[in-house]
Motif scaffolding. Sequence first.
Motif, PDB file in Angstrom:
ATOM      1  N   GLN A 121       6.000 -42.291   6.281  1.00 14.32           N
ATOM      2  CA  GLN A 121       5.286 -42.247   7.631  1.00 14.32           C
ATOM      3  C   GLN A 121       6.486 -43.735   6.171  1.00 14.32           C
ATOM      4  OE1 GLN A 121       3.656 -42.099  11.025  1.00 14.32           O
ATOM      5  NE2 GLN A 121       3.643 -43.484  10.798  1.00 14.32           N
ATOM      6  N   TYR A 125       8.074 -45.851  11.367  1.00 11.44           N
ATOM      7  CA  TYR A 125       8.648 -44.703  11.597  1.00 11.44           C
ATOM      8  C   TYR A 125       8.609 -43.203  10.377  1.00 11.44           C
ATOM      9  CZ  TYR A 125      12.025 -47.805  13.207  1.00 11.44           C
ATOM     10  OH  TYR A 125      12.913 -47.807  13.820  1.00 11.44           O
ATOM     11  N   SER A 126       8.123 -42.130  11.413  1.00 11.91           N
ATOM     12  CA  SER A 126       7.226 -41.277  10.104  1.00 11.91           C
ATOM     13  C   SER A 126       8.822 -40.383   9.929  1.00 11.91           C
ATOM     14  CB  SER A 126       6.440 -40.335  11.016  1.00 11.91           C
ATOM     15  OG  SER A 126       6.162 -39.774  10.688  1.00 11.91           O
ATOM     16  N   GLY A 127       9.239 -39.880   9.720  1.00  8.35           N
ATOM     17  CA  GLY A 127       9.605 -37.986   9.387  1.00  8.35           C
ATOM     18  C   GLY A 127      10.148 -38.332   7.632  1.00  8.35           C
ATOM     19  N   ARG A 140      15.259 -39.293   8.207  1.00  5.61           N
ATOM     20  CA  ARG A 140      15.408 -38.408   9.312  1.00  5.61           C
ATOM     21  C   ARG A 140      13.926 -37.644  10.085  1.00  5.61           C
ATOM     22  NH1 ARG A 140      17.208 -33.983   6.908  1.00  5.61           N
ATOM     23  NH2 ARG A 140      15.437 -32.045   7.362  1.00  5.61           N
ATOM     24  N   THR A 141      14.253 -38.695  11.665  1.00  6.37           N
ATOM     25  CA  THR A 141      13.222 -38.073  12.687  1.00  6.37           C
ATOM     26  C   THR A 141      12.624 -37.160  12.663  1.00  6.37           C
ATOM     27  OG1 THR A 141      13.709 -38.905  14.118  1.00  6.37           O
ATOM     28  CG2 THR A 141      12.703 -40.624  13.068  1.00  6.37           C
ATOM     29  N   TRP A 142      11.252 -36.728  12.903  1.00  5.62           N
ATOM     30  CA  TRP A 142      10.811 -34.869  13.283  1.00  5.62           C
ATOM     31  C   TRP A 142      11.649 -34.944  14.093  1.00  5.62           C
ATOM     32  CZ3 TRP A 142       9.089 -33.702   8.650  1.00  5.62           C
ATOM     33  CH2 TRP A 142       8.220 -34.709   8.404  1.00  5.62           C
TER      34      TRP A 142
END
Lengths: 275, 262
Positions: A121, A125-127, A140-142
């Motif tokens: 994270q 943004y998280s991915g 690449r986000t979830w």
Amino acid sequence: MILNKVIYADVTILDLIIVICVFIVAIFIAKTLSLYLRRSLKDKFRADKLEILTKVIYYGIIGVAVIIAFPILGINPSGLLVAGGIAGIIIGFASQSIVGNLISGLFLMIERPIKMGNAVQIGEYSGMVEDIRIISTTLRTWDGLYVRIPNEKVFSNSITNYVANVARRFGYVVGIRYSDDADQAISIMKRLIEEHPLALKNPPPQLFVDNLGDNAVNITVRMWAPVSEWYGLRMEMLWKIKKTLEENGIEIAFPQRTVWFANELNKREIKDPDT
Amino acid sequence: MPEKEENSLEKSKKGSDGLSSPVIHKPLFGYHEIPLSISHEGFSISAEPADEIVVYRRECGQEKVEKTLLVSDARLLINPVEPLNTPKEISPHLLIEFDKMLAVEPKARRKIFLTFPIEIGVFISAKREHKNIDVFGLHKQKFTLYGDPRVGVICKYWKSGVFSTAPALDPLREGVLRLTIINTTGDWVEATKAVFNAYAMKIHYNDDMVSMKATMKIIGPHIAETNFIDSPLEKNMINSLELYIARKLAVTEPKFVMELGI
């Protein structure tokens, strides 16, 4: 002959063709070699290390080509370094954000708080980290979106790396009815954790009555899992706990309230018209 | 095409008098011709040829595996492999916890026998090349963490008794590990576990036993180095085809340094 025609100084068209050929050959060798290494070492190297190795080899070969080509073009590399230094300062002032990103990128590569393939994270943004380039980092986000974050932002933001450690803990609060046996519930859940291969033996799981809530006896359940497996285990275990507790007559409590009336109620019985 | 062979792998059956009478059939480990049908308590394996393909099936508990192999002239090799593949291949390390703490005298070299879990590897063999098609195990699976979450390693977990001689075990479930403990320090050292780089395992087997040899060199009160020795425990044992050999993976560091406690 046209090939001997001088373009500037002593550089002829032939020299230019030689330089172009050197670059074409160098790019061909660099691409072929990095592709070959990427394929042959795929199973033997971690993806992030392999990516760095192939990039170093690719740019190394291009660098050698540049060193070969410069004298042919009549460019003195030592003079270029001085000119490059001055140009660097000018460009640095002119494009502070790019230089900032570049320096942040270098620090990210040295400090390595994140690696390619890590689940992270960064700010909002998280991915999954797709690539760490010199100017930017891509995620690449979830939900499968491509996000490019400038390295300056990555460096200055707080970073949570979900996979930096090899194991992680997760837990639930399981609320059972006051009429149920908490010791039995703990024993059942302990057995379920013990039986699951991916719930780690050590650090040991923790199960205890955490508090006596308004509607339930709240049991805290904590267990450790390999970092690559924790999410699947978390999803699997919760439902398994719920089902197994119910199979053993222990039910998950729901909010309830006992109402006491000050005076006895006037009751009126209504008969079922069908009987 | 050879006749379909029915193998039963029970080592012994109790008669009506309650005594064990040996019923030795063709052993599981080794090469098998196709067609093949093996059933044993806990699992069954079959390989049925059909035209230019072979249909491989295996059942073990609730787990069922079916694979189609595009091969005409092949054999199946079944042998014990590194116990790292089931239920998921997530770690190359095996941690064996001793059921009792061992106190090792200063400057001593002692041999003990432990047990280790067996995973059964099935390979298809054709034109002198082997391909792993299946791995399964009959033992209880568990993982653990050696060390702390920051610098530790995830290991396959196994709890073993400590024996002075090789124990008699079911070779489909457990193997015998002869561990030579070398205390190089001048102090008494307590050991409760051994961690191995299981990719460097050297497994040998015969009809009765699966075995390995390893060393644990204690170099400090909390530090030891473990390594495997490529040598059978008994004469005429066969060297297993380990998975890392079948996959042609290079094992760069076969030793494991236990820096986080022994």
